[in-house]
Design a protein around this motif. Structure first.
Motif, PDB file in Angstrom:
ATOM      1  N   GLY A  42       0.793  -1.231   0.000  1.00  0.00           N
ATOM      2  CA  GLY A  42       0.000   0.000   0.000  1.00  0.00           C
ATOM      3  C   GLY A  42       0.819   1.271   0.000  1.00  0.00           C
ATOM      4  N   ALA A  43       2.141   1.157  -0.205  1.00  0.00           N
ATOM      5  CA  ALA A  43       3.002   2.347  -0.153  1.00  0.00           C
ATOM      6  C   ALA A  43       2.861   3.229  -1.385  1.00  0.00           C
ATOM      7  CB  ALA A  43       4.462   1.931   0.019  1.00  0.00           C
ATOM      8  N   GLY A  44       2.355   2.661  -2.496  1.00  0.00           N
ATOM      9  CA  GLY A  44       2.197   3.435  -3.720  1.00  0.00           C
ATOM     10  C   GLY A  44       3.061   2.957  -4.873  1.00  0.00           C
ATOM     11  N   LYS A  45       3.658   1.776  -4.726  1.00  0.00           N
ATOM     12  CA  LYS A  45       4.573   1.274  -5.768  1.00  0.00           C
ATOM     13  C   LYS A  45       3.838   1.009  -7.082  1.00  0.00           C
ATOM     14  CE  LYS A  45       5.786  -2.344  -3.372  1.00  0.00           C
ATOM     15  NZ  LYS A  45       4.833  -2.172  -2.264  1.00  0.00           N
ATOM     16  N   THR A  46       2.750   0.225  -7.021  1.00  0.00           N
ATOM     17  CA  THR A  46       1.990  -0.085  -8.231  1.00  0.00           C
ATOM     18  C   THR A  46       1.355   1.179  -8.804  1.00  0.00           C
ATOM     19  OG1 THR A  46       1.578  -2.388  -7.617  1.00  0.00           O
ATOM     20  CG2 THR A  46       0.006  -1.376  -9.131  1.00  0.00           C
ATOM     21  N   THR A  47       0.916   2.073  -7.934  1.00  0.00           N
ATOM     22  CA  THR A  47       0.359   3.346  -8.395  1.00  0.00           C
ATOM     23  C   THR A  47       1.392   4.120  -9.199  1.00  0.00           C
ATOM     24  OG1 THR A  47      -1.107   3.449  -6.476  1.00  0.00           O
ATOM     25  CG2 THR A  47      -0.725   5.501  -7.667  1.00  0.00           C
ATOM     26  N   CYS A  48       2.636   4.097  -8.736  1.00  0.00           N
ATOM     27  CA  CYS A  48       3.719   4.785  -9.454  1.00  0.00           C
ATOM     28  C   CYS A  48       3.929   4.159 -10.832  1.00  0.00           C
ATOM     29  CB  CYS A  48       4.991   4.722  -8.622  1.00  0.00           C
ATOM     30  SG  CYS A  48       6.342   5.734  -9.274  1.00  0.00           S
ATOM     31  N   MET A  49       3.912   2.832 -10.891  1.00  0.00           N
ATOM     32  CA  MET A  49       4.066   2.149 -12.178  1.00  0.00           C
ATOM     33  C   MET A  49       2.913   2.496 -13.109  1.00  0.00           C
ATOM     34  SD  MET A  49       6.889   0.266 -11.931  1.00  0.00           S
ATOM     35  CE  MET A  49       7.085  -1.475 -12.293  1.00  0.00           C
ATOM     36  N   ASN A  50       1.697   2.518 -12.570  1.00  0.00           N
ATOM     37  CA  ASN A  50       0.535   2.844 -13.394  1.00  0.00           C
ATOM     38  C   ASN A  50       0.589   4.282 -13.900  1.00  0.00           C
ATOM     39  OD1 ASN A  50      -0.569   0.281 -13.142  1.00  0.00           O
ATOM     40  ND2 ASN A  50      -1.906   0.835 -11.438  1.00  0.00           N
ATOM     41  N   ALA A  51       1.129   5.175 -13.078  1.00  0.00           N
ATOM     42  CA  ALA A  51       1.265   6.571 -13.512  1.00  0.00           C
ATOM     43  C   ALA A  51       2.269   6.681 -14.666  1.00  0.00           C
ATOM     44  CB  ALA A  51       1.692   7.449 -12.343  1.00  0.00           C
ATOM     45  N   ILE A  52       3.377   5.955 -14.571  1.00  0.00           N
ATOM     46  CA  ILE A  52       4.368   5.980 -15.650  1.00  0.00           C
ATOM     47  C   ILE A  52       3.765   5.442 -16.940  1.00  0.00           C
ATOM     48  CG2 ILE A  52       6.573   5.030 -16.444  1.00  0.00           C
ATOM     49  CD1 ILE A  52       7.387   4.897 -13.436  1.00  0.00           C
TER      50      ILE A  52
END
Length: 240
Positions: A42-52
């Motif tokens: 839940g730290a935001g790792k996948t969110t960061c990948m999705n943003a890229i």
């Protein structure tokens, strides 16, 4: 003079609805290197990948592949610019064969700087996929599905490969095989961002490490330095 980074994020903010998930994310992926993006669940790792990858539009900030600003591009245009995502959960076309999955992703004439891949080259990389080429993707084992997900991403001729939890659910022997493949891809000049819960696997591959917590960068540095002082990572990741 150092070459420009393969990928850079500058002050990237992203939201899910009204929830502010990524806070001023800044990172650089050097050409031909592996950057491990670590963090708690839940730290935001996948969110960061999705943003890229353009799957989650950033609210502000800049994302660039080399000198090309991809911040406002569609996912399809970002893929054409040279970014490929190997998503968590693999997400292949389960009712298509292995070869059909690869064919669908094939890019015939990529721009300069993006290496074209053929199905034959994917089979050289993953001989098991050649053996299963007529099988439906849904009939493959977890390890074979991960190989297909990587192969499918390579067929888009990426400059930057985003790998989200590539070892999830895999047996140790297959994890080692995936690690060897990632090393080979780096040796061939591909730049990789690796999101991974398996810290030993990530640190064994990475050149650079960025740790995020609650959507903020809280640690960064050379993987060699962090391997030599694991207490820095253990504190940020809540490992005791």
């Amino acid at each position: 003079m150092p070459s420009e980074p393969a990928l850079s994020l500058s002050g990237v903010n992203a939201f899910y609805g009204d929830s502010h998930i990524l806070h001023d994310i800044c990172l650089e992926l050097p050409q031909g290197e592996i950057l491990a993006l670590l963090g708690r669940n839940g730290a935001g790792k996948t969110t960061c990948m999705n943003a890229i990858a353009g799957l989650l539009p950033r609210r502000s900030g800049r994302i660039a592949v080399g000198r090309q600003d991809i911040s406002a591009l569609s996912p399809e245009a970002i893929c054409r610019a040279g970014v490929a995502l190997v998503p968590q959960g693999r997400r292949m076309f389960r009712s298509l064969s292995v070869e059909e999955n690869l064919t669908v992703a094939r890019r015939a004439a990529p721009p300069a700087g993006q290496r074209p891949w053929t199905i034959a080259q994917i089979y050289d990389l993953f001989p098991r996929l050649q053996e299963r080429r007529a099988n439906l993707a849904g009939q493959l084992s977890g390890g074979e599905q991960q190989m297909l997900a990587i192969g499918r991403a390579l067929m888009t001729a990426p400059r930057v490969l985003l790998m989200d939890e590539p070892t999830e659910g895999l047996a140790p022997q297959i994890v080692a095989e995936v690690g060897a493949i990632v090393r080979n891809l780096r040796a061939a000049g591909l730049s990789v961002i690796l999101v991974e819960q398996h810290m030993a696997f990530a640190l064994g591959l990475a050149d650079q490490v960025v740790v995020i917590n609650t959507g903020r960068v809280v640690e960064r540095g050379a993987a060699s330095a962090l391997r030599a002082d694991m207490s820095r990572l253990e504190e940020q990741l809540g490992i005791h």
